[in-house]
Motif scaffolding. Structure first.
Motif, mmCIF file in Angstrom:
data_model
loop_
_atom_site.group_PDB
_atom_site.id
_atom_site.type_symbol
_atom_site.label_atom_id
_atom_site.label_comp_id
_atom_site.label_asym_id
_atom_site.label_seq_id
_atom_site.Cartn_x
_atom_site.Cartn_y
_atom_site.Cartn_z
ATOM 1 N N GLY A 104 0.802 -1.211 0.000
ATOM 2 C CA GLY A 104 0.000 0.000 0.000
ATOM 3 C C GLY A 104 0.838 1.266 0.000
ATOM 4 O O GLY A 104 2.075 1.214 -0.064
ATOM 5 N N TYR A 105 0.154 2.397 0.057
ATOM 6 C CA TYR A 105 0.812 3.706 -0.019
ATOM 7 C C TYR A 105 1.022 4.269 1.380
ATOM 8 O O TYR A 105 0.148 4.163 2.243
ATOM 9 N N GLN A 106 2.202 4.874 1.602
ATOM 10 C CA GLN A 106 2.512 5.542 2.866
ATOM 11 C C GLN A 106 2.644 7.037 2.643
ATOM 12 O O GLN A 106 3.355 7.470 1.731
ATOM 13 N N THR A 107 1.983 7.821 3.480
ATOM 14 C CA THR A 107 2.094 9.275 3.345
ATOM 15 C C THR A 107 3.383 9.796 3.958
ATOM 16 O O THR A 107 3.816 10.909 3.654
ATOM 17 N N SER A 108 3.985 9.017 4.849
ATOM 18 C CA SER A 108 5.293 9.362 5.431
ATOM 19 C C SER A 108 5.956 8.067 5.899
ATOM 20 O O SER A 108 5.326 7.005 5.927
ATOM 21 N N LYS A 109 7.215 8.149 6.293
ATOM 22 C CA LYS A 109 7.951 6.949 6.679
ATOM 23 C C LYS A 109 7.352 6.267 7.905
ATOM 24 O O LYS A 109 7.375 5.049 8.028
ATOM 25 N N ASN A 110 6.797 7.047 8.822
ATOM 26 C CA ASN A 110 6.284 6.491 10.068
ATOM 27 C C ASN A 110 4.791 6.151 10.015
ATOM 28 O O ASN A 110 4.250 5.629 10.995
ATOM 29 N N SER A 111 4.124 6.477 8.917
ATOM 30 C CA SER A 111 2.682 6.216 8.824
ATOM 31 C C SER A 111 2.441 4.769 8.389
ATOM 32 O O SER A 111 3.318 4.111 7.828
ATOM 33 N N HIS A 112 1.239 4.263 8.663
ATOM 34 C CA HIS A 112 0.927 2.895 8.256
ATOM 35 C C HIS A 112 0.524 2.898 6.780
ATOM 36 O O HIS A 112 0.152 3.928 6.210
ATOM 37 N N LYS A 113 0.585 1.747 6.172
ATOM 38 C CA LYS A 113 0.293 1.634 4.744
ATOM 39 C C LYS A 113 -1.208 1.549 4.494
ATOM 40 O O LYS A 113 -1.938 0.859 5.210
ATOM 41 N N ILE A 114 -1.637 2.264 3.476
ATOM 42 C CA ILE A 114 -3.053 2.251 3.076
ATOM 43 C C ILE A 114 -3.160 1.447 1.790
ATOM 44 O O ILE A 114 -2.699 1.869 0.726
ATOM 45 N N SER A 115 -3.756 0.265 1.907
ATOM 46 C CA SER A 115 -3.859 -0.617 0.735
ATOM 47 C C SER A 115 -5.187 -0.479 0.014
ATOM 48 O O SER A 115 -5.269 -0.711 -1.199
ATOM 49 N N HIS A 116 -6.232 -0.091 0.756
ATOM 50 C CA HIS A 116 -7.549 -0.033 0.113
ATOM 51 C C HIS A 116 -8.517 0.804 0.939
ATOM 52 O O HIS A 116 -8.321 1.012 2.144
ATOM 53 N N LEU A 117 -9.564 1.255 0.276
ATOM 54 C CA LEU A 117 -10.708 1.914 0.909
ATOM 55 C C LEU A 117 -11.969 1.263 0.349
ATOM 56 O O LEU A 117 -12.053 0.991 -0.850
ATOM 57 N N MET A 118 -12.959 1.026 1.230
ATOM 58 C CA MET A 118 -14.218 0.404 0.790
ATOM 59 C C MET A 118 -15.404 1.190 1.324
ATOM 60 O O MET A 118 -15.380 1.679 2.461
ATOM 61 N N TYR A 119 -16.425 1.288 0.479
ATOM 62 C CA TYR A 119 -17.732 1.742 0.945
ATOM 63 C C TYR A 119 -18.739 0.775 0.333
ATOM 64 O O TYR A 119 -19.030 0.838 -0.865
ATOM 65 N N MET A 120 -19.236 -0.146 1.157
ATOM 66 C CA MET A 120 -20.053 -1.266 0.687
ATOM 67 C C MET A 120 -19.252 -2.040 -0.367
ATOM 68 O O MET A 120 -18.217 -2.608 -0.039
ATOM 69 N N ASP A 121 -19.661 -2.020 -1.637
ATOM 70 C CA ASP A 121 -18.926 -2.766 -2.665
ATOM 71 C C ASP A 121 -18.003 -1.871 -3.495
ATOM 72 O O ASP A 121 -17.344 -2.363 -4.421
ATOM 73 N N ASP A 122 -17.967 -0.564 -3.204
ATOM 74 C CA ASP A 122 -17.047 0.337 -3.918
ATOM 75 C C ASP A 122 -15.654 0.181 -3.319
ATOM 76 O O ASP A 122 -15.425 0.516 -2.148
ATOM 77 N N LEU A 123 -14.716 -0.308 -4.124
ATOM 78 C CA LEU A 123 -13.377 -0.642 -3.643
ATOM 79 C C LEU A 123 -12.327 0.103 -4.456
ATOM 80 O O LEU A 123 -12.367 0.105 -5.691
ATOM 81 N N LYS A 124 -11.397 0.751 -3.747
ATOM 82 C CA LYS A 124 -10.271 1.404 -4.407
ATOM 83 C C LYS A 124 -8.986 0.891 -3.769
ATOM 84 O O LYS A 124 -8.845 0.881 -2.540
ATOM 85 N N LEU A 125 -8.033 0.466 -4.624
ATOM 86 C CA LEU A 125 -6.760 -0.094 -4.169
ATOM 87 C C LEU A 125 -5.633 0.903 -4.383
ATOM 88 O O LEU A 125 -5.643 1.669 -5.364
ATOM 89 N N TYR A 126 -4.649 0.883 -3.491
ATOM 90 C CA TYR A 126 -3.487 1.772 -3.580
ATOM 91 C C TYR A 126 -2.211 0.949 -3.469
ATOM 92 O O TYR A 126 -2.074 0.127 -2.551
ATOM 93 N N GLY A 127 -1.285 1.164 -4.392
ATOM 94 C CA GLY A 127 0.007 0.500 -4.347
ATOM 95 C C GLY A 127 1.129 1.473 -4.647
ATOM 96 O O GLY A 127 0.921 2.470 -5.354
ATOM 97 N N LYS A 128 2.316 1.167 -4.111
ATOM 98 C CA LYS A 128 3.466 2.048 -4.342
ATOM 99 C C LYS A 128 4.061 1.831 -5.731
ATOM 100 O O LYS A 128 4.552 2.761 -6.363
ATOM 101 N N THR A 129 3.995 0.590 -6.206
ATOM 102 C CA THR A 129 4.588 0.242 -7.501
ATOM 103 C C THR A 129 3.580 -0.514 -8.349
ATOM 104 O O THR A 129 2.518 -0.934 -7.869
ATOM 105 N N GLU A 130 3.955 -0.746 -9.595
ATOM 106 C CA GLU A 130 3.092 -1.510 -10.497
ATOM 107 C C GLU A 130 2.946 -2.945 -10.009
ATOM 108 O O GLU A 130 1.872 -3.536 -10.096
ATOM 109 N N THR A 131 4.020 -3.500 -9.446
ATOM 110 C CA THR A 131 3.982 -4.866 -8.920
ATOM 111 C C THR A 131 3.012 -4.968 -7.753
ATOM 112 O O THR A 131 2.244 -5.933 -7.632
ATOM 113 N N GLU A 132 3.034 -3.955 -6.879
ATOM 114 C CA GLU A 132 2.129 -3.962 -5.720
ATOM 115 C C GLU A 132 0.674 -3.901 -6.148
ATOM 116 O O GLU A 132 -0.160 -4.653 -5.630
ATOM 117 N N ILE A 133 0.353 -3.029 -7.095
ATOM 118 C CA ILE A 133 -1.050 -2.897 -7.505
ATOM 119 C C ILE A 133 -1.512 -4.152 -8.231
ATOM 120 O O ILE A 133 -2.669 -4.571 -8.111
#
Length: 617
Positions: A189-218
């Motif tokens: 997932g994506y980190q907003t800073s070095k000490n922040s946790h990684k955000i891999s996805h957000l969901m609202y019911m079935d609406d899903l958005k994925l976040y990756g740092k690289t093409e391999t991650e996504i």
């Protein structure tokens, strides 16, 4: 104990109406939207169960932070849009790499297997009797299909969930908990800073958005979602799925994400993608969204003003159907003050065109509550600012890691709470109206002389036509261009005297109650209507014969029973000669006489034997 086999068929049988989306597309099955109506008892029962399950999920902290659908004490889609905005702006400011994929499911609510729902309920530890009851209930789920008034028979629901009660969406969310758990364990997932946790996805019911740092991650995250979805018989709607890549904060071309079956999730460029109602790509498309919501807002206001709604309901309709279109974007879209002012100006212009607002009426009064003498319209600018303050307050108090990052990014800069801002705004507006020499004159006249709650009762009731309501307010505000107004305010050379009686300046007060020329016409009719209504109410009070509506009431000269005698326009004999001895209404009780005379100001004369008292109303 909720026992298996104790459910009646009527309780779990719905009625589904197929509503055509676009008449131009014909009768294709995909052109119909199903709307299901469920039995009230079913919704009450499942609502109680849903509340208890929600309590349990909160107590055990089972629901993932990434899922905001049906989640208590959250702002739902606004949470996800704020977090998403924070990620996009962080990527731009840091010139970082970011890959995103939007996942759309094909008929998500209709595809979920019942067996998977039961397994998930068991996995999170729902008590056996509730799980058994839900399982038994799902075995009996069925609905009758209707197109128009024609029935196409009963359909047994063997997969998917009902839509129309509070339990069904909660069951869907519970069934998607394992997906969030799996995505969290990938440690991608994506980190907003070095000490922040990684955000891999957000969901609202079935609406899903994925976040990756690289093409391999996504690629890995998307493949994980695909495998999970196949396992529970849910399919991607690939025509609505999309991906985009950013390198050093700038969008780049890519070939999309290849799927094992040879299909591809395409790269969504250059057109924007609508995520939770907001157009975006590498950033939020502010100008496009503003154009779209402004158009939708004005269309809704125009439709409301063209309707036959009365004055009160017209304002309520604008507040509840049009204003939310703009309010939803507050805190997400960057509105300029001038843009919000223009929308308010457009609203007033449309109200003027449809004769519900006088062009010279007071603007501040329009946006004040009806109990304070205003019309209760929500100002677009104030609605947006209130929502921004509410969001800032909500984010500030949140302990969720991603929302703490939103706070640290300072996306919301409001200093006051929503309550403080609203109180200040309303007080400023009320003071502005009161301090105006012309528009505030009516307020000065009633100050300390009238019951303000009763004075504004006609406004709080809101039953007059919107045209009538606007005209009365304009008259109170001295906004109507009388001859005196043109002479004094506009410095016109015209004679300010009344065009009818030619004796006094033609002011609003003169027209309403002082002109001798209309004393025996409009004034008399108004007088008779008031007296007629009072007579009708007195008949009801003393249980005398009366028609259903006061305006159909025809007062008799004398009506009486054992309770009272009511005299209409009856001459009273007195020891002394009185010039005016024919009151409009006389009510005779056993030891009381009420004499009611209607004038420009209503006075009630009350006598107990020989003692007289006078009350001004």
């Amino acid at each position: 104990m909720l026992q298996k086999g104790s459910i009646s068929e009527w309780l779990t049988t719905g009625r589904t109406y197929l509503i055509q989306k676009d008449p131009a597309k014909g009768a294709a099955p995909g052109n119909y939207r199903p709307i299901t109506c469920l039995p009230t008892m079913f919704k009450l029962l499942t609502g109680i169960i849903a509340d208890r399950i929600q309590d349990y999920l909160e107590e055990k902290n089972i629901l993932p932070d990434e899922q905001k659908g049906n989640k208590r004490k959250s702002r739902g889609t606004k949470d996800q849009l704020l977090i998403d905005k924070m990620i996009l702006e962080n990527c731009k400011s840091r010139k970082a790499n970011l890959h995103m994929t939007w996942i759309d499911y094909k008929k998500a609510f209709d595809s979920l297997p019942h067996s998977w729902i039961i397994k998930c309920l068991d996995a999170i530890g729902i008590c056996k009797n509730v799980g058994t009851f839900i399982e038994n209930m799902m075995e009996h789920w069925k609905t009758e299909l209707f197109v128009g008034n024609e029935s196409y028979g009963l359909v047994n629901i063997r997969r998917g969930i009902f839509q129309g009660d509070s339990l069904s969406p909660l069951l869907f969310i519970i069934a998607m908990i394992p997906l969030s758990t799996i995505l969290q364990k990938t440690n991608l997932g994506y980190q907003t800073s070095k000490n922040s946790h990684k955000i891999s996805h957000l969901m609202y019911m079935d609406d899903l958005k994925l976040y990756g740092k690289t093409e391999t991650e996504i690629q890995s995250l998307t493949n994980t979602v695909r495998i999970f979805s196949i396992d529970i018989n849910m399919e991607f709607g690939l025509d609505k799925c999309s991906t985009v890549a950013l390198k050093k904060g700038k969008i780049i071309e890519n070939e999309g994400i290849n799927m094992p079956n040879g299909q591809t999730i395409r790269c969504h460029q250059p057109e924007a993608y609508k995520y939770l109602g907001i157009l975006q790509l590498d950033n939020i498309k502010n100008e496009h969204v503003k154009t779209m919501v402004s158009k939708e807002y004005t269309q809704r206001v125009r439709k409301i003003l063209k309707s036959k709604l009365n004055g009160g309901n017209t304002i309520k309709a604008i507040n509840t159907w049009a204003i939310p279109v703009i309010r939803y974007t507050a805190g997400i879209i960057n509105w300029a003050q001038v843009e919000l002012d223009n929308l308010d100006r457009k609203t007033r212009k449309l109200m003027t065109i449809h004769h519900s607002l006088h062009p010279r009426s007071d603007v501040d009064r329009l946006y004040l509550p009806r109990r304070s003498g205003g019309r209760g319209l929500l100002q677009v600018k104030q609605a947006v600012k209130e929502e921004e303050h509410a969001l800032a307050e909500y984010v500030k108090q949140s302990e969720e890691p991603t929302l703490i990052e939103v706070k640290n990014q300072k996306l919301l800069k409001a200093q006051q709470t929503k309550k403080q801002y609203k109180k200040t705004a309303l007080q400023t507006r009320a003071d502005s109206w009161h301090n105006k020499t012309l528009h505030g004159k009516f307020l000065d006249k009633i100050e300390g002389k009238a019951d303000k709650e009763k004075t504004w009762l006609w406004l709080t009731n809101g039953t007059l036509k919107k045209e009538t309501e606007g005209l009365i307010l304009a008259a109170q505000e001295q906004a109507i261009r009388t001859k005196a107004m043109k002479a004094k305010m506009e410095k016109s050379a015209d004679d300010p005297k009344c065009r009818l009686c030619k004796e006094t300046d033609e002011t609003i007060d003169h027209i309403l109650s002082c002109c001798k020329k209309i004393a025996q016409t409009d004034y008399k009719q108004r007088h008779n209507y008031v007296a007629q209504m009072i007579h009708w109410n007195l008949c009801l009070k003393y249980h005398l014969p009366a028609v259903k509506n006061w305006w159909d009431h025809k007062p008799a000269k004398v009506v009486e029973n054992e309770h009272a005698k009511i005299l209409w326009d009856f001459r009273i004999q007195t020891d002394k000669v009185l010039e005016h001895n024919t009151p409009d209404i006389t009510v005779v009780e056993k030891n009381k006489v009420w004499i009611i005379d209607v004038a420009h100001h209503l006075k009630i004369h009350h006598t107990v034997l020989d003692t007289w008292e006078v009350f001004d109303l």
